[in-house]
Design an enzyme around this catalytic site. Structure first.
Site, PDB file in Angstrom:
ATOM      1  N   HIS A   1      13.076 -16.022  43.703  1.00 39.10           N
ATOM      2  CA  HIS A   1      13.190 -15.435  45.043  1.00 39.10           C
ATOM      3  C   HIS A   1      11.921 -15.860  45.760  1.00 39.10           C
ATOM      4  O   HIS A   1      10.830 -15.356  45.485  1.00 39.10           O
ATOM      5  CB  HIS A   1      13.292 -13.911  44.954  1.00 39.10           C
ATOM      6  CG  HIS A   1      13.346 -13.250  46.302  1.00 39.10           C
ATOM      7  ND1 HIS A   1      14.341 -12.387  46.670  1.00 39.10           N
ATOM      8  CD2 HIS A   1      12.534 -13.341  47.389  1.00 39.10           C
ATOM      9  CE1 HIS A   1      14.138 -11.976  47.923  1.00 39.10           C
ATOM     10  NE2 HIS A   1      13.028 -12.539  48.366  1.00 39.10           N
TER      11      HIS A   1
ATOM     12  N   HIS B   1      18.919 -17.920  47.408  1.00 40.62           N
ATOM     13  CA  HIS B   1      19.137 -17.583  48.827  1.00 40.62           C
ATOM     14  C   HIS B   1      18.129 -18.196  49.802  1.00 40.62           C
ATOM     15  O   HIS B   1      17.404 -17.489  50.494  1.00 40.62           O
ATOM     16  CB  HIS B   1      19.233 -16.068  49.026  1.00 40.62           C
ATOM     17  CG  HIS B   1      18.219 -15.220  48.304  1.00 40.62           C
ATOM     18  ND1 HIS B   1      16.884 -15.515  48.276  1.00 40.62           N
ATOM     19  CD2 HIS B   1      18.365 -14.073  47.600  1.00 40.62           C
ATOM     20  CE1 HIS B   1      16.254 -14.580  47.587  1.00 40.62           C
ATOM     21  NE2 HIS B   1      17.129 -13.709  47.155  1.00 40.62           N
TER      22      HIS B   1
ATOM     23  N   ASP C   1      24.734 -13.000  46.606  1.00 44.76           N
ATOM     24  CA  ASP C   1      23.628 -12.037  46.544  1.00 44.76           C
ATOM     25  C   ASP C   1      24.166 -10.625  46.813  1.00 44.76           C
ATOM     26  O   ASP C   1      23.598  -9.857  47.587  1.00 44.76           O
ATOM     27  CB  ASP C   1      22.491 -12.407  47.510  1.00 44.76           C
ATOM     28  CG  ASP C   1      21.255 -11.520  47.322  1.00 44.76           C
ATOM     29  OD1 ASP C   1      21.191 -10.773  46.320  1.00 44.76           O
ATOM     30  OD2 ASP C   1      20.354 -11.582  48.184  1.00 44.76           O
TER      31      ASP C   1
ATOM     32  N   HIS D   1      23.902  -0.926  48.077  1.00 44.84           N
ATOM     33  CA  HIS D   1      23.127   0.320  48.184  1.00 44.84           C
ATOM     34  C   HIS D   1      24.040   1.336  48.849  1.00 44.84           C
ATOM     35  O   HIS D   1      25.059   0.962  49.426  1.00 44.84           O
ATOM     36  CB  HIS D   1      21.888   0.123  49.069  1.00 44.84           C
ATOM     37  CG  HIS D   1      20.923  -0.907  48.558  1.00 44.84           C
ATOM     38  ND1 HIS D   1      20.039  -0.668  47.531  1.00 44.84           N
ATOM     39  CD2 HIS D   1      20.717  -2.194  48.930  1.00 44.84           C
ATOM     40  CE1 HIS D   1      19.326  -1.755  47.295  1.00 44.84           C
ATOM     41  NE2 HIS D   1      19.724  -2.705  48.128  1.00 44.84           N
TER      42      HIS D   1
ATOM     43  N   GLY E   1      19.723  -5.447  51.475  1.00 44.96           N
ATOM     44  CA  GLY E   1      20.815  -5.926  50.629  1.00 44.96           C
ATOM     45  C   GLY E   1      22.171  -5.482  51.149  1.00 44.96           C
ATOM     46  O   GLY E   1      22.308  -4.384  51.690  1.00 44.96           O
TER      47      GLY E   1
HETATM   48  C1  NCD Z   1      18.278  -7.382  46.581  1.00 44.22           C
HETATM   49  C2  NCD Z   1      18.581  -6.060  45.912  1.00 44.22           C
HETATM   50  O1  NCD Z   1      18.904  -5.101  46.618  1.00 44.22           O
HETATM   51  O2  NCD Z   1      18.540  -5.986  44.685  1.00 44.22           O
HETATM   52  N1  NCD Z   1      18.238  -7.235  48.011  1.00 44.22           N
HETATM   53  C3  NCD Z   1      18.424  -8.185  48.924  1.00 44.22           C
HETATM   54  O3  NCD Z   1      18.290  -7.893  50.115  1.00 44.22           O
HETATM   55  N2  NCD Z   1      18.733  -9.411  48.622  1.00 44.22           N
HETATM   56  C4  NCD Z   1      17.021  -7.903  46.023  1.00 44.22           C
HETATM   57  C5  NCD Z   1      16.848  -9.372  46.231  1.00 44.22           C
HETATM   58  O4  NCD Z   1      17.681 -10.181  45.801  1.00 44.22           O
HETATM   59  O5  NCD Z   1      15.837  -9.744  46.804  1.00 44.22           O
HETATM   60 ZN    ZN Z   2      16.481 -12.067  45.979  1.00 42.33          ZN
END
Ligand code: NCD
Ligand code: ZN
Length: 458
Positions: A199, A251, A320, A324, A339
């Site tokens: 990352h 990403h 990705d 949440h 995320g």
């Molecule tokens: C990811 C997560 O929530 O685990 N969040 C995101 O915005 N991509 C963490 C990550 O992949 O950086």
């Molecule tokens: Zn990431």
């Protein structure tokens, strides 16, 4: 009727060693093969593809009429956060893999930033143990980058798919500012023949808001500038070049990152549907639904990134998928976790690009299936061919719909793509010869998916 399952009467055959064989016939579809689209039927025997031919065998136990549908190799998502363990309120192995199946993914690789994190053989074993009775698709695991090279070698032997190096905030204690620490880590990964998945955002260039700070999601996103990615990508590429280790850059959001990575022969690159389809202006409208890291960029950067992907300059597309709860995300801006869920939107969005002739069908299958299979070493996957695993997705390319997050199988029922028009619908998902998803419903049983271990045949 199109795409319906019907049971034929013929009893299971006995093989030479007396074991029962089960056969499933996907009748009369168009099949994506290495020769392009061909009209054929697919015979599946004991979880593998026994034949793809115009001739329709008469003795299959089960038949699925797939007239009008296109059979693609099951999609493989190499960047998924299935959560579970102490974060199962966000997503669990069953809901996450249900989302995968509904989205046409037959194999997903789970990320290690869980509670507890996947940072030792013990933790990896615990995760495998917990997951194996709950999964509907195939699941493999990435593990956290740790300083201890013995632990790295053991996790590699246990079948980890890569070491995740999370530069903004290491998953397990790791002094990422120290060049020697990172170099030693890359050397260990090379010795264990384990790819390092990065990352790439430099924490020194990220500003984090105070919990009481009143800001907008646009301001929050701008606290993670492009420069953070530029610097992290360049740093990790130059360190990797000293070791010759395999590097996978997750990403990526900037065309310049892709250009830089392509100069290092052991690097592979990943983009997400959100970074190629959405830009910063969406954050104003969608707020927390469009908050992820790395954040959405400007419209011109987005367009250039999409153009690079469409030209075949990127190695893979991954969702990705990072679920949440709505409450966590929407309560306060400064503490909103980044995320978004992506497993159920990625394939329809990519198919829409194919229908609109932005992307070729061949490139779609490379980005979402054959390339992830090659990069992460998943034998017998990524292609529809005799002897390959019967991981198959049947798609109706004519079907038009809108993205409806309230219908997601994921626990995270929101999306920045909400209401977007897409063309191309996942009708059936078959994992190892088992029909897991059919016409909007999960029909498989938890535990029917397989735990994947790198280097093993599954
Ligand atoms: C990811 C997560 O929530 O685990 N969040 C995101 O915005 N991509 C963490 C990550 O992949 O950086
Ligand atoms: Zn990431």
């Amino acid at each position: 009727m199109r795409g319906t399952l019907s049971l034929l009467k013929s009893p299971p055959n006995k093989t030479g060693n007396g074991q029962e064989e089960s056969t499933l016939l996907l009748e009369e579809c168009r099949v994506w093969t290495k020769r392009g689209l061909v009209s054929a039927s697919i015979l599946i025997r004991d979880g593998r593809i026994a034949s793809i031919s115009r001739h329709i065998p008469k003795d299959a136990h089960e038949t699925l009429r797939a007239t009008g549908l296109v059979a693609f190799p099951g999609m493989i998502d190499a960047h998924v956060h299935l959560r579970d363990l102490d974060l199962s309120y966000k997503e669990d192995f069953t809901s996450g893999t249900a989302a995968a199946a509904a989205g046409g993914f037959t194999t997903v690789l789970d990320m290690p930033n869980t509670v507890p994190p996947t940072d030792s053989t013990k933790r990896l074993n615990e995760k495998i143990e917990k997951a194996h009775t709950k999964i509907l698709t195939n699941v493999g695991f990435h593990v956290a980058a740790v300083p201890d090279s013995t632990q790295i070698s053991r996790m590699s032997t246990l079948g980890a798919y890569s070491l995740k190096l999370y530069l903004p905030k290491p998953i397990s204690p790791l002094d990422i500012q120290n060049e020697k620490t990172v170099l030693t880590l890359l050397q260990s990964s090379k010795r264990s023949d384990l790819r390092v998945t990065v990352h790439a955002e430099d924490p020194c260039l990220i500003r984090r808001p105070d919990s009481e700070e009143i800001i907008s999601f646009t301001e929050l996103s701008r606290m993670r500038p492009e420069e953070a990615e530029v610097r992290a990508v360049n740093r990790v590429l130059s360190l990797a070049a000293k070791t010759g280790c395999n590097l996978h850059l997750s990403h990526l959001t900037l065309p310049s990152s892709i250009v830089a990575a392509r100069k290092y022969r052991h690097a592979t690159t990943e983009v997400t549907p959100h970074h190629v389809l959405l830009s910063e202006k969406e954050i104003k409208r969608k707020e927390w639904k469009a908050w992820m890291v790395p954040p959405l960029r400007s419209e011109s950067v987005r367009k250039d990134l999409l153009a690079m992907m469409s030209k075949g300059l990127v190695t893979i597309v991954a969702s990705d998928h990072a679920p949440h709860t709505v409450q966590e995300k929407s309560e306060t801006v400064a503490e909103s976790p980044p995320g978004i869920p992506g497993l159920e939107t990625t394939l329809p969005l990519m198919l829409t690009l194919v229908v609109r002739r932005v992307l070729s069908m061949s490139l779609l299958t490379q980005l979402l299936s054959s390339n992830p299979a090659r990069v992460f070493n998943l034998p017998r996957k990524g292609r529809l061919d005799k002897g390959f695993d019967a991981d198959i997705v049947l798609v109706d390319l004519k079907h038009k719909s809108r993205i409806r997050p309230e219908r997601f199988h994921s626990k995270a029922k929101y999306s920045p793509f909400e209401n977007m028009h897409v063309q191309g619908q996942v009708r059936t998902t078959i994992v190892g010869g088992i029909v897991v998803f059919q016409d909007g419903e999960i029909v498989g049983k938890p535990g029917s998916g397989r735990i994947m271990k790198r280097g093993a045949l599954g």
